[in-house]
Design an enzyme around this catalytic site. Structure first.
Site, PDB file in Angstrom:
ATOM      1  CG  ASP A  64      44.679  38.756  40.222  1.00  0.00           C
ATOM      2  OD1 ASP A  64      45.825  38.796  39.746  1.00  0.00           O
ATOM      3  OD2 ASP A  64      43.858  37.871  39.947  1.00  0.00           O
ATOM      4  CB  ILE A  65      46.801  37.790  45.600  1.00  0.00           C
ATOM      5  CG1 ILE A  65      47.042  39.153  46.256  1.00  0.00           C
ATOM      6  CG2 ILE A  65      47.702  36.727  46.234  1.00  0.00           C
ATOM      7  CD1 ILE A  65      46.680  39.216  47.726  1.00  0.00           C
ATOM      8  CG  ASP A  99      42.501  38.461  44.944  1.00  0.00           C
ATOM      9  OD1 ASP A  99      43.429  37.979  44.276  1.00  0.00           O
ATOM     10  OD2 ASP A  99      41.311  38.400  44.594  1.00  0.00           O
TER      11      ASP A  99
END
Length: 351
Positions: A180-181, A224
């Site tokens: 994930d970001i 994300d």
């Protein structure tokens, strides 16, 4: 009988006959109607011509020396490049069994010599129209298949095409990556929604290219988050290494993107290896391919309990990577629903 040649604009027809007079007569007849006509005096020339520049339709004589019309048809139908070309047999042979054979080996029609001008033109036009409809249908089928390939693995699409369903499959071992970001919600909250979507599209498109390059399968994205599998659905013994390469390249790729404030994006990545896991397609209207198993859940835990800019892996993954990759021991951590686990950071390659 007046025919409108614009119904089949510039259709290319190959006429095959070992009798020059027949060849000339058919060629003149078709040319007068606006068709482009190719000519071949024997079977070998016909096959070479059709393979070099596939025509829209073939008028094919049967009784020819060296290679008869049946053999020419069988040759053409055995090659992908020419198998879809409609073939109309045109012959002085008027026996029922000969006509049946012509249809059995792939002919679409049969005209008996001496032929009538109006009959030849009507049958040619009819089969060109049918071929145009078939080509349009194949194009639509190709579009549908491409849409499926954007959602499902290629092997699963092939299984659905053949059997109208995909059977759930168990895998003894595979490797899984979740990413994930970092600080995505905080950094994207001030951005217009269209810019957020555009940024995610650019990032995930870069990841998709990496997945294709490394031979791993993107399973899904949620917000994300990006979920990838190695060894599913295509079994490969080096699944852990493939996922490791994917993770390292993802970290390099994400550094090329920036938030509006100029700060680079960062990933948190988690990896686990093990099994068994089960993969299957869900749904009948909207398909979704997914994987289930404790191994997948632990991979997700490695991501959520990882660190920004780092690749967090389990002992199971470490054992498969330690000879070719640089790894640092993180130590013992408490993993939700699993208790204490020793985990590692994947740092880079040894070479």
């Amino acid at each position: 009988m007046n025919r409108n040649p614009t119904k089949s604009p510039r259709a290319n027809i190959l006429v095959v006959d070992d009798t020059p007079n027949n060849l000339r007569l058919l060629s003149t007849l078709l040319t007068e109607q606006g068709y482009e006509v190719g000519k071949a005096l024997n079977g070998q020339l016909a096959i070479k011509s059709a393979q070099a520049a596939p025509p829209d339709l073939i008028l094919l004589d049967i009784k020819m020396p060296q290679m008869n019309g049946y053999e020419v048809c069988q040759q053409l139908k055995s090659h992908d490049q020419t198998k879809q070309i409609p073939i109309i047999f045109i012959s002085a042979i008027d026996e029922v069994l000969d006509k049946v054979k012509a249809f059995q080996i792939g002919g679409v029609d049969y005209i008996t010599k001496p032929f009538q001008r109006e009959e030849v033109l009507a049958r040619v036009e009819n089969h060109l129209n049918i071929q145009a409809l078939n080509n349009a249908l194949r194009q639509e089928q190709k579009k549908s298949e491409n849409l499926l390939l954007n959602t499902l693995p290629k092997t699963i699409v092939e299984e659905l095409k053949q059997h109208q369903r995909a059977i759930p499959k168990e895998y003894d071992e595979a490797s899984f990556l979740f990413s994930d970001i970092v600080e995505f919600a905080a950094n994207s909250s001030s951005m217009p929604p269209t810019e957020v979507v555009d940024l995610l599209n650019q990032v995930f498109s870069a990841f998709d290219q990496l997945a294709q390059h490394h031979g791993v399968e993107k399973i899904r994205t949620i917000g994300d988050a990006y979920f990838v599998a190695g060894g599913v659905p295509l079994v490969r013994p080096d699944h852990a290494a493939a996922i490791a390469e994917m993770a390292l390249d993802m970290q390099q790729a994400i550094a090329q993107f920036r938030w509006p404030n100029g700060q680079p994006l960062a990933l948190r990545i988690g990896i686990n290896t093990g099994g068994p896991v089960v993969a299957a397609v869900l749904g009948t209207k909207k398909f979704a391919y997914d994987v289930w198993g404790d191994t997948v859940n632990i991979a997700s835990r490695m991501e959520t309990q990882g660190a920004p800019g780092k690749i967090h892996v389990t002992t199971a993954t470490y054992e498969q990577l330690q000879d070719k990759y640089q790894l640092q021991k993180r130590g013992v951590i408490t993993v939700k629903s699993k208790g204490e686990m020793t985990t590692y950071w994947l740092v880079g390659r040894r070479w």
